[in-house]
Design a protein around this motif. Structure first.
Motif, PDB file in Angstrom:
ATOM      1  N   GLY A   8       0.813  -1.220   0.000  1.00 11.41           N
ATOM      2  CA  GLY A   8       0.000   0.000   0.000  1.00 11.41           C
ATOM      3  C   GLY A   8       0.840   1.259   0.000  1.00 11.41           C
ATOM      4  N   LYS A   9       1.913   1.263   0.790  1.00 13.57           N
ATOM      5  CA  LYS A   9       2.782   2.441   0.852  1.00 13.57           C
ATOM      6  C   LYS A   9       3.552   2.627  -0.457  1.00 13.57           C
ATOM      7  N   LEU A  10       3.962   1.516  -1.072  1.00 12.98           N
ATOM      8  CA  LEU A  10       4.676   1.610  -2.338  1.00 12.98           C
ATOM      9  C   LEU A  10       3.759   2.165  -3.432  1.00 12.98           C
ATOM     10  N   ALA A  11       2.488   1.803  -3.371  1.00 11.48           N
ATOM     11  CA  ALA A  11       1.525   2.369  -4.321  1.00 11.48           C
ATOM     12  C   ALA A  11       1.471   3.890  -4.181  1.00 11.48           C
ATOM     13  N   ARG A  12       1.542   4.372  -2.958  1.00 11.04           N
ATOM     14  CA  ARG A  12       1.533   5.818  -2.724  1.00 11.04           C
ATOM     15  C   ARG A  12       2.787   6.473  -3.317  1.00 11.04           C
ATOM     16  N   VAL A  13       3.938   5.805  -3.178  1.00  5.68           N
ATOM     17  CA  VAL A  13       5.175   6.341  -3.758  1.00  5.68           C
ATOM     18  C   VAL A  13       5.019   6.484  -5.270  1.00  5.68           C
ATOM     19  N   LEU A  14       4.491   5.441  -5.918  1.00  9.77           N
ATOM     20  CA  LEU A  14       4.356   5.452  -7.376  1.00  9.77           C
ATOM     21  C   LEU A  14       3.330   6.476  -7.839  1.00  9.77           C
ATOM     22  N   VAL A  15       2.234   6.603  -7.104  1.00 13.34           N
ATOM     23  CA  VAL A  15       1.217   7.605  -7.446  1.00 13.34           C
ATOM     24  C   VAL A  15       1.808   9.004  -7.323  1.00 13.34           C
ATOM     25  N   ALA A  16       2.614   9.221  -6.279  1.00 10.84           N
ATOM     26  CA  ALA A  16       3.252  10.526  -6.089  1.00 10.84           C
ATOM     27  C   ALA A  16       4.183  10.866  -7.246  1.00 10.84           C
ATOM     28  N   GLU A  17       4.728   9.835  -7.902  1.00  8.28           N
ATOM     29  CA  GLU A  17       5.617  10.062  -9.042  1.00  8.28           C
ATOM     30  C   GLU A  17       4.859  10.130 -10.367  1.00  8.28           C
TER      31      GLU A  17
ATOM     32  N   ALA B 192      -8.220 -10.760   6.204  1.00  5.19           N
ATOM     33  CA  ALA B 192      -8.263  -9.297   6.165  1.00  5.19           C
ATOM     34  C   ALA B 192      -7.308  -8.696   5.153  1.00  5.19           C
ATOM     35  N   ALA B 193      -6.493  -9.513   4.499  1.00  9.78           N
ATOM     36  CA  ALA B 193      -5.455  -8.963   3.610  1.00  9.78           C
ATOM     37  C   ALA B 193      -6.052  -8.170   2.457  1.00  9.78           C
ATOM     38  N   ALA B 194      -7.051  -8.744   1.768  1.00  9.79           N
ATOM     39  CA  ALA B 194      -7.659  -8.062   0.624  1.00  9.79           C
ATOM     40  C   ALA B 194      -8.365  -6.786   1.062  1.00  9.79           C
ATOM     41  N   ASP B 195      -9.052  -6.839   2.201  1.00  8.29           N
ATOM     42  CA  ASP B 195      -9.726  -5.640   2.715  1.00  8.29           C
ATOM     43  C   ASP B 195      -8.710  -4.562   3.064  1.00  8.29           C
ATOM     44  N   GLN B 196      -7.615  -4.979   3.673  1.00  8.96           N
ATOM     45  CA  GLN B 196      -6.563  -4.029   4.033  1.00  8.96           C
ATOM     46  C   GLN B 196      -5.981  -3.364   2.797  1.00  8.96           C
ATOM     47  N   LEU B 197      -5.735  -4.163   1.777  1.00 11.76           N
ATOM     48  CA  LEU B 197      -5.170  -3.622   0.541  1.00 11.76           C
ATOM     49  C   LEU B 197      -6.171  -2.697  -0.154  1.00 11.76           C
ATOM     50  N   THR B 198      -7.448  -3.060  -0.116  1.00 16.26           N
ATOM     51  CA  THR B 198      -8.488  -2.223  -0.719  1.00 16.26           C
ATOM     52  C   THR B 198      -8.546  -0.857  -0.041  1.00 16.26           C
ATOM     53  N   THR B 199      -8.401  -0.850   1.276  1.00 12.65           N
ATOM     54  CA  THR B 199      -8.403   0.422   2.007  1.00 12.65           C
ATOM     55  C   THR B 199      -7.234   1.301   1.580  1.00 12.65           C
ATOM     56  N   TRP B 200      -6.055   0.689   1.446  1.00 13.67           N
ATOM     57  CA  TRP B 200      -4.890   1.457   0.979  1.00 13.67           C
ATOM     58  C   TRP B 200      -5.161   2.017  -0.427  1.00 13.67           C
ATOM     59  N   GLY B 201      -5.746   1.195  -1.302  1.00 16.14           N
ATOM     60  CA  GLY B 201      -6.006   1.647  -2.664  1.00 16.14           C
ATOM     61  C   GLY B 201      -6.998   2.782  -2.721  1.00 16.14           C
ATOM     62  N   GLU B 202      -8.061   2.701  -1.936  1.00 13.16           N
ATOM     63  CA  GLU B 202      -9.096   3.733  -1.952  1.00 13.16           C
ATOM     64  C   GLU B 202      -8.540   5.085  -1.533  1.00 13.16           C
ATOM     65  N   ARG B 203      -7.570   5.074  -0.653  1.00 14.10           N
ATOM     66  CA  ARG B 203      -7.030   6.347  -0.141  1.00 14.10           C
ATOM     67  C   ARG B 203      -6.329   7.151  -1.218  1.00 14.10           C
ATOM     68  N   VAL B 204      -5.804   6.469  -2.243  1.00 13.09           N
ATOM     69  CA  VAL B 204      -5.108   7.198  -3.315  1.00 13.09           C
ATOM     70  C   VAL B 204      -5.754   6.953  -4.682  1.00 13.09           C
TER      71      VAL B 204
ATOM     72  N   THR C 123      -2.479   0.242 -17.640  1.00 12.77           N
ATOM     73  CA  THR C 123      -1.905   0.646 -16.353  1.00 12.77           C
ATOM     74  C   THR C 123      -0.377   0.630 -16.412  1.00 12.77           C
ATOM     75  N   ASP C 124       0.239   1.574 -15.725  1.00 14.04           N
ATOM     76  CA  ASP C 124       1.699   1.645 -15.722  1.00 14.04           C
ATOM     77  C   ASP C 124       2.328   0.519 -14.899  1.00 14.04           C
ATOM     78  N   VAL C 125       1.813   0.332 -13.676  1.00 15.24           N
ATOM     79  CA  VAL C 125       2.437  -0.633 -12.757  1.00 15.24           C
ATOM     80  C   VAL C 125       1.369  -1.476 -12.072  1.00 15.24           C
ATOM     81  N   VAL C 126       1.604  -2.782 -12.009  1.00 14.47           N
ATOM     82  CA  VAL C 126       0.747  -3.692 -11.234  1.00 14.47           C
ATOM     83  C   VAL C 126       1.565  -4.228 -10.070  1.00 14.47           C
ATOM     84  N   LEU C 127       1.092  -3.989  -8.850  1.00 14.88           N
ATOM     85  CA  LEU C 127       1.746  -4.490  -7.643  1.00 14.88           C
ATOM     86  C   LEU C 127       0.949  -5.681  -7.119  1.00 14.88           C
ATOM     87  N   VAL C 128       1.609  -6.811  -6.927  1.00 13.40           N
ATOM     88  CA  VAL C 128       0.924  -8.022  -6.473  1.00 13.40           C
ATOM     89  C   VAL C 128       1.405  -8.409  -5.082  1.00 13.40           C
ATOM     90  N   ASP C 129       0.473  -8.417  -4.151  1.00 13.25           N
ATOM     91  CA  ASP C 129       0.756  -8.846  -2.784  1.00 13.25           C
ATOM     92  C   ASP C 129       0.574 -10.361  -2.691  1.00 13.25           C
TER      93      ASP C 129
END
Length: 392
Positions: free
Chosen positions: A210-219, A234-246, A276-282
């Motif tokens: 989630g944090k790395l997604a924020r770095v890439l979005v900032a760039e 809870a992993a998918a829900d957690q990741l969805t929350t990170w995604g929604e924020r950005v 899409t430019d980048v796909v991040l897979v958890d």
């Protein structure tokens, strides 16, 4: 005739007379209203009942003004991540303030002429900081040789030599950038860059994605997340929350325990379809001694490569785990071919020597470090800033 009877008849007659008079007055009023001019009737109708054309026009004006009959529900505001230069500067300052190792080394060097016991204590300090046995041996040998050649025991000079040797082992020349080059596939379609993120449970892997997604979005990159950790509820829900924020979408399975390789495949496929430019897979946290789980991790990578080459395989390590983290790194490297390391929980530098050890062991650079719990507390690794923080 009886007097009481006369009185009753009189009262009844009086009431009948009053009722008759009231009826005549009401009838007179109704006739007057019916005789009103037609122009006045039209005026009243026009005032109280607008025509359909007027009503349509009014509705159009209201719509243009952005006013609706029902309250408008606003979407969750998308956050603007902190820029990379800003977060690097902030994290460098935080790292410099937490130099536990530097304080220990400074206490030893400040004694002036170093005795054999002082040199041994300095060596122990580096080992405790997880620099590693081999790397510590190299540093101590070079440090003793250089101070002997220069004929110095000056604490400032010894510290400067130690800094040079540590920096040489951290190796500022290693390429720490993410390889996010997009290539054209066999069908002529440009493929997204894909990053597979691996690591054991408890290292902060999903949070790091989630944090790395924020770095890439900032760039300025467009990002898609793949929730291939299908074993932790809870992993998918957690990741969805990170995604929604950005404002980043997440590909996930609605079924717990679904095939993680299938989720990863679909994420790459959707990334191709949407440009899409980048796909991040958890991925799920893998215990390095579980051969079946590690084989599955290799399968995820192979399945992803059917859609597009995997640009990066990032291993997330907890900086506080020390040499145990080293063993994890070795097994993951054998299975997936690690291209970079993300060190989390590097809040203090007492265990920061793991940077030296893991790079020397794997020949793979530390590319990102996390120094806190904040959403933007992840930044590209800065070798010089790190070594300066180690020494305080």
């Amino acid at each position: 005739m009886d007097t009481s009877l006369i009185i009753v008849i009189s009262v009844v007659a009086l009431l009948l007379a009053v009722g008759a008079i009231a009826g005549l007055i009401a009838a007179s009023r109704r006739r007057s209203q019916m005789e009103l001019p037609s122009s006045r009737t039209e005026a009243i109708d026009t005032t109280e009942a607008p025509t359909s054309q007027t009503a349509t026009s009014s509705a159009h004006e209201v719509a243009e003004a952005g006013i609706t009959s029902e309250p408008e529900i606003s979407a969750q505001p998308v956050e603007l991540p902190e820029s990379v230069p800003s977060r690097m500067q902030r994290l460098r300052a935080r790292l410099a303030r937490s130099g536990g190792l530097g304080q220990s080394i400074l206490a030893i060097l400040s004694r002036g002429d170093l005795s054999a016991a002082d040199w041994e204590e300095l060596e122990d300090t580096l080992l405790i900081a997880d620099v590693g046995l081999e790397s510590t041996g190299v540093i101590m040998e070079r440090l003793k040789t250089r101070t002997k050649v220069e004929g110095t025991q000056d604490p400032a000079r010894v510290r400067a030599i130690l800094r040079d040797e540590l920096l040489a082992l951290v190796d500022p020349g290693m390429d720490r950038t993410l390889n996010l080059v997009r290539k054209e596939g066999a069908d002529g379609q440009v493929e997204p860059a894909s990053v597979l993120v691996v690591g054991v449970n408890g290292t902060g892997k999903t949070t790091t994605v989630g944090k790395l997604a924020r770095v890439l979005v900032a760039e300025g990159s467009t990002v898609l997340l793949g929730a291939a950790d299908t074993f932790r509820a809870a992993a998918a829900d957690q990741l969805t929350t990170w995604g929604e924020r950005v404002g980043v979408d997440v590909v996930r399975s609605d079924r717990e325990g679904a095939d993680p390789a299938s989720v990863a495949f679909e994420a790459i496929q959707e990334g191709r379809e949407h440009g899409t430019d980048v796909v991040l897979v958890d991925t799920a946290g893998r215990l390095q001694n579980k051969a079946g789980l590690m084989d599955e991790l290799g399968k995820i990578k192979r399945v992803m490569e059917r859609q597009a080459p995997v640009n990066e395989v990032l291993l997330v390590l907890d900086a506080t785990t020390g040499q145990n983290g080293m063993r994890q790194a070795q097994v993951f490297a054998e299975v997936t071919g690690i291209t970079g390391i993300v060190l989390t929980k590097l809040d203090g530098t007492a265990k920061g020597g793991i940077v030296v050890a893991v790079q020397k062991e794997l020949g793979v650079p530390v590319k990102f470090v996390g120094l806190g719990e904040g959403a933007d507390d992840l930044a590209p690794f800065d070798p010089e800033g790190f070594v300066d923080a180690l020494l305080g």
